[in-house]
Design a protein around this motif. Structure first.
Motif, PDB file in Angstrom:
ATOM      1  N   ALA A  31      73.649  48.217  63.317  1.00 24.16           N
ATOM      2  CA  ALA A  31      74.880  48.754  62.737  1.00 24.16           C
ATOM      3  C   ALA A  31      74.990  48.382  61.268  1.00 24.16           C
ATOM      4  O   ALA A  31      75.259  49.234  60.425  1.00 24.16           O
ATOM      5  CB  ALA A  31      76.100  48.235  63.505  1.00 24.16           C
ATOM      6  N   ARG A  32      74.795  47.098  60.936  1.00 27.57           N
ATOM      7  CA  ARG A  32      74.862  46.635  59.556  1.00 27.57           C
ATOM      8  C   ARG A  32      73.822  45.552  59.338  1.00 27.57           C
ATOM      9  O   ARG A  32      73.467  44.817  60.266  1.00 27.57           O
ATOM     10  CB  ARG A  32      76.266  46.067  59.226  1.00 27.57           C
ATOM     11  CG  ARG A  32      77.398  47.062  59.300  1.00 27.57           C
ATOM     12  CD  ARG A  32      77.324  48.148  58.252  1.00 27.57           C
ATOM     13  NE  ARG A  32      77.373  47.622  56.906  1.00 27.57           N
ATOM     14  CZ  ARG A  32      78.497  47.345  56.250  1.00 27.57           C
ATOM     15  NH1 ARG A  32      79.669  47.509  56.846  1.00 27.57           N
ATOM     16  NH2 ARG A  32      78.469  46.896  55.017  1.00 27.57           N
ATOM     17  N   ALA A  33      73.345  45.449  58.113  1.00 30.16           N
ATOM     18  CA  ALA A  33      72.403  44.398  57.739  1.00 30.16           C
ATOM     19  C   ALA A  33      72.842  43.796  56.415  1.00 30.16           C
ATOM     20  O   ALA A  33      73.355  44.512  55.537  1.00 30.16           O
ATOM     21  CB  ALA A  33      70.987  44.955  57.637  1.00 30.16           C
ATOM     22  N   TYR A  34      72.653  42.509  56.270  1.00 34.40           N
ATOM     23  CA  TYR A  34      73.028  41.788  55.052  1.00 34.40           C
ATOM     24  C   TYR A  34      71.828  40.961  54.613  1.00 34.40           C
ATOM     25  O   TYR A  34      71.422  40.026  55.319  1.00 34.40           O
ATOM     26  CB  TYR A  34      74.245  40.897  55.310  1.00 34.40           C
ATOM     27  CG  TYR A  34      75.449  41.689  55.772  1.00 34.40           C
ATOM     28  CD1 TYR A  34      76.338  42.231  54.848  1.00 34.40           C
ATOM     29  CD2 TYR A  34      75.663  41.935  57.123  1.00 34.40           C
ATOM     30  CE1 TYR A  34      77.424  42.980  55.260  1.00 34.40           C
ATOM     31  CE2 TYR A  34      76.752  42.676  57.544  1.00 34.40           C
ATOM     32  CZ  TYR A  34      77.632  43.200  56.607  1.00 34.40           C
ATOM     33  OH  TYR A  34      78.706  43.946  57.011  1.00 34.40           O
ATOM     34  N   ALA A  45      70.665  39.030  57.878  1.00 36.72           N
ATOM     35  CA  ALA A  45      71.548  38.897  59.034  1.00 36.72           C
ATOM     36  C   ALA A  45      71.838  40.302  59.536  1.00 36.72           C
ATOM     37  O   ALA A  45      72.176  41.189  58.744  1.00 36.72           O
ATOM     38  CB  ALA A  45      72.839  38.185  58.652  1.00 36.72           C
ATOM     39  N   VAL A  46      71.698  40.504  60.818  1.00 31.65           N
ATOM     40  CA  VAL A  46      71.782  41.845  61.385  1.00 31.65           C
ATOM     41  C   VAL A  46      72.857  41.897  62.468  1.00 31.65           C
ATOM     42  O   VAL A  46      72.938  41.019  63.332  1.00 31.65           O
ATOM     43  CB  VAL A  46      70.415  42.265  61.976  1.00 31.65           C
ATOM     44  CG1 VAL A  46      70.513  43.634  62.626  1.00 31.65           C
ATOM     45  CG2 VAL A  46      69.346  42.275  60.896  1.00 31.65           C
ATOM     46  N   VAL A  47      73.698  42.929  62.386  1.00 32.27           N
ATOM     47  CA  VAL A  47      74.740  43.176  63.383  1.00 32.27           C
ATOM     48  C   VAL A  47      74.314  44.388  64.205  1.00 32.27           C
ATOM     49  O   VAL A  47      74.047  45.465  63.653  1.00 32.27           O
ATOM     50  CB  VAL A  47      76.099  43.452  62.716  1.00 32.27           C
ATOM     51  CG1 VAL A  47      77.164  43.724  63.775  1.00 32.27           C
ATOM     52  CG2 VAL A  47      76.514  42.290  61.820  1.00 32.27           C
ATOM     53  N   LEU A  99      73.282  38.460  64.753  1.00 27.13           N
ATOM     54  CA  LEU A  99      74.719  38.261  64.955  1.00 27.13           C
ATOM     55  C   LEU A  99      75.230  39.135  66.092  1.00 27.13           C
ATOM     56  O   LEU A  99      74.631  40.156  66.434  1.00 27.13           O
ATOM     57  CB  LEU A  99      75.476  38.578  63.665  1.00 27.13           C
ATOM     58  CG  LEU A  99      74.981  37.867  62.394  1.00 27.13           C
ATOM     59  CD1 LEU A  99      75.850  38.265  61.205  1.00 27.13           C
ATOM     60  CD2 LEU A  99      74.975  36.361  62.578  1.00 27.13           C
ATOM     61  N   GLU A 100      76.360  38.730  66.635  1.00 25.19           N
ATOM     62  CA  GLU A 100      76.973  39.514  67.701  1.00 25.19           C
ATOM     63  C   GLU A 100      77.937  40.554  67.160  1.00 25.19           C
ATOM     64  O   GLU A 100      78.116  41.618  67.737  1.00 25.19           O
ATOM     65  CB  GLU A 100      77.709  38.590  68.679  1.00 25.19           C
ATOM     66  CG  GLU A 100      76.778  37.713  69.523  1.00 25.19           C
ATOM     67  CD  GLU A 100      75.893  38.553  70.446  1.00 25.19           C
ATOM     68  OE1 GLU A 100      76.430  39.382  71.198  1.00 25.19           O
ATOM     69  OE2 GLU A 100      74.662  38.386  70.393  1.00 25.19           O
ATOM     70  N   SER A 101      78.585  40.239  66.037  1.00 26.31           N
ATOM     71  CA  SER A 101      79.587  41.149  65.488  1.00 26.31           C
ATOM     72  C   SER A 101      79.784  40.876  64.004  1.00 26.31           C
ATOM     73  O   SER A 101      79.307  39.860  63.470  1.00 26.31           O
ATOM     74  CB  SER A 101      80.926  40.994  66.219  1.00 26.31           C
ATOM     75  OG  SER A 101      81.537  39.764  65.862  1.00 26.31           O
ATOM     76  N   GLU A 102      80.532  41.766  63.349  1.00 32.67           N
ATOM     77  CA  GLU A 102      80.852  41.609  61.926  1.00 32.67           C
ATOM     78  C   GLU A 102      81.672  40.347  61.665  1.00 32.67           C
ATOM     79  O   GLU A 102      81.659  39.810  60.567  1.00 32.67           O
ATOM     80  CB  GLU A 102      81.636  42.829  61.434  1.00 32.67           C
ATOM     81  CG  GLU A 102      80.803  44.056  61.184  1.00 32.67           C
ATOM     82  CD  GLU A 102      80.100  44.010  59.844  1.00 32.67           C
ATOM     83  OE1 GLU A 102      80.457  43.161  59.019  1.00 32.67           O
ATOM     84  OE2 GLU A 102      79.195  44.834  59.641  1.00 32.67           O
TER      85      GLU A 102
END
Length: 517
Positions: free
Chosen positions: A436-439, A454-456, A488-491
């Motif tokens: 969903a999102r990556a940082y 870090a990946v959601v 990660l599990e969530s934002e």
């Protein structure tokens, strides 16, 4: 732009009068406590403007507003801007020293504040300010105590001032959120700000009658320009909350028949995960809303839609593609094209030389939709010698005019002698199914510089690290593949600072303790 926005007035008082005449009973703003139509916003802001005039507020005076989102915020902001005073929205997240610095930087003459919000006692905090170090600050009024009664003389002066506001007049000073450096007070005029918003309402799918939900606070350009001013420009209804909370927000959106949900992707994802979501009727939502809250049939293919590209200095988005349409084939991953009125070019970051199509460099903006300046800085420190604004964003413009963002100039990292931008790593990872999102950021790994991410996931517990690393290697050069991962599990697990942006130091610490790739 639509035909109506092409002909719209280019000052806040004239546009507000236009809205009140065109649709007096059309809803302008709805919050948790009530609603106001365009005629009401016009009348009440005029009355409050007269009250302010009676107490010494005049054209060009800078007026700070420290308060949560809501109808009263909007009335007060319109009252300030309609008489040619300059609105300075102030973050409710600011602490004493930060607030002092922004009041000083903007030269705020009158401050209007809430007495308290989210456990903060602003009466006590503002009493502790060193007023002797703020010589420009003459008045402090509490929002709850503002009136809308004034004598005929003040009413006449307020009405006359409204007629004398011109597009070139300063409208607002908006502070950047300051993820890397101290926040800067960005000055926008009525004409430039309204043109900027009008250029983007079509691609953003905001139209007359749209019921737009924006969770962002009004003190940021995301809430002020893309929320409040957007509703004024488009004739939409803005739905806003002072403190979004998933269960309450879902009830609010259902009751108010929301048609367009924009804002933070992580908030949309949090709503979609909430136990009340399946039973909430959001059937009015249209394509162009954030995907997590849309039914599968209206969701976009991964990576097929453009991310709106903007900044405080451009008063919101300056580049994009219709949010309800896929980008053309071959353009996925781009930011779309510049909106009407914005010119873009690419310059060499070292020499400043203008580069040809396809070259990567610093994106520079021109045209009549931009900031007038920055508080405390001379023009030469803000614009290039020929009048363009260097954004600090790195990217390229292809032969078809599509803009490709590669990262921030100040985020450039050298790995194995090659240049890497965290944003390009994030874009590649977010194209992997299930992400969903990556940082991404740089960090030291075994004495060398490497990337970490870090990946959601799109759903908790669905990503396998080995498969993710393999997919990353298919999309990225070897030196760009993250050497450390945080799954990660969530934002909610993404570390953020007080302005809501990712906290780089905390992200690096999280990744240092993460899993090797």
């Amino acid at each position: 732009m639509t035909s109506e926005t092409e002909m719209m007035p280019l000052t806040i008082p004239a546009l507000l009068a236009h809205r009140a005449a065109r649709a007096p009973h059309g809803e302008a703003l709805v919050d948790e406590t009530g609603r106001i139509d365009w005629a009401g916003l016009e009348a009440r802001s005029a009355a409050r403007a007269a009250w302010l005039v009676a107490r010494g507020v005049n054209k060009t005076h800078r007026v700070g507003l420290l308060a949560p989102n809501g109808i009263d915020w909007a009335i007060t902001a319109m009252a300030v801007m309609r008489i040619g005073a300059v609105l300075v929205p102030l973050s409710t997240l600011l602490r004493g020293g930060e607030l002092h610095d922004q009041l000083a930087a903007a030269g705020v003459r009158h401050l209007i504040a809430a007495k308290a919000f989210r456990g903060r006692d602003y009466q006590a905090e503002l009493a502790a300010l060193d007023r002797a170090a703020l010589p420009n600050l003459h008045n402090l009024w509490w929002l709850d105590d503002l009136g809308e009664e004034a004598g005929e003389a003040a009413q006449a002066v307020a009405a006359a001032l409204a007629l004398r506001v011109v597009p070139a007049d300063d409208m607002a000073v908006i502070f950047t959120s300051g993820s890397r450096a101290a926040p800067r007070g960005v000055i926008h005029t009525h004409g430039a700000g309204l043109r900027s918003v009008a250029a983007g309402v079509g691609p953003r799918c905001v139209r007359e009658g749209t019921r737009l939900y924006i969770p962002m606070p009004f003190f940021w350009v995301g809430g002020f320009a893309t929320g409040l001013v957007t509703a004024l420009v488009a004739g939409a209804t803005l739905l806003t909350e002072a403190v979004p909370e998933p269960a309450r927000t879902l009830k609010f959106l259902e009751a108010e028949k929301v048609t367009l949900f924009r804002g933070w992707p992580d908030q949309a994802a949090a709503l979609a995960r909430h136990p009340d979501f399946p039973a909430t009727d959001l059937s009015g939502l249209t394509a162009g809303s954030l995907d997590p809250v849309l039914p599968p049939a209206l969701q976009a293919r991964p990576g097929a839609r453009a991310n709106l590209f903007g900044m405080t200095e451009s008063f919101g988005s300056w580049c994009g593609w219709p949010l309800d349409q896929d980008l053309p084939e071959g353009k996925h991953g781009s930011c779309g094209k510049p909106f009407s009125g914005t010119l873009v070019r690419v310059a060499d970051p070292a020499s400043g030389a203008i580069l040809p199509a396809g070259s990567e460099g610093v994106l520079q903006l021109g045209g009549h939709n931009l900031l007038r300046g920055i508080c405390g800085l001379e023009r030469e420190a803000v614009f290039t010698p020929d009048g363009w604004f260097a954004t600090g964003d790195m990217g390229r413009i292809d032969a078809d005019g599509f803009v490709w963002f590669t990262g921030r100039a100040d985020d450039m990292v050298k790995i194995s002698g090659a240049t890497v931008y965290p944003a390009e790593v994030e874009t590649a990872l977010q194209a992997i199914p299930g992400v969903a999102r990556a940082y991404a950021t740089d960090l030291a790994v075994d004495g060398r510089t490497a990337m970490g991410a870090a990946v959601v996931p799109t759903a908790p517990g669905t990503l396998d690290l080995a498969a993710l690393v393999a997919a990353a290697k298919d999309r990225l050069s070897a030196f760009k593949v993250p050497a450390r991962w945080a799954m990660l599990e969530s934002e909610a697990q993404v570390p953020r600072n007080g302005s809501g942006k990712v906290d780089k130091g905390a992200l690096q610490a999280l990744l240092a303790a993460g899993q090797p790739g």
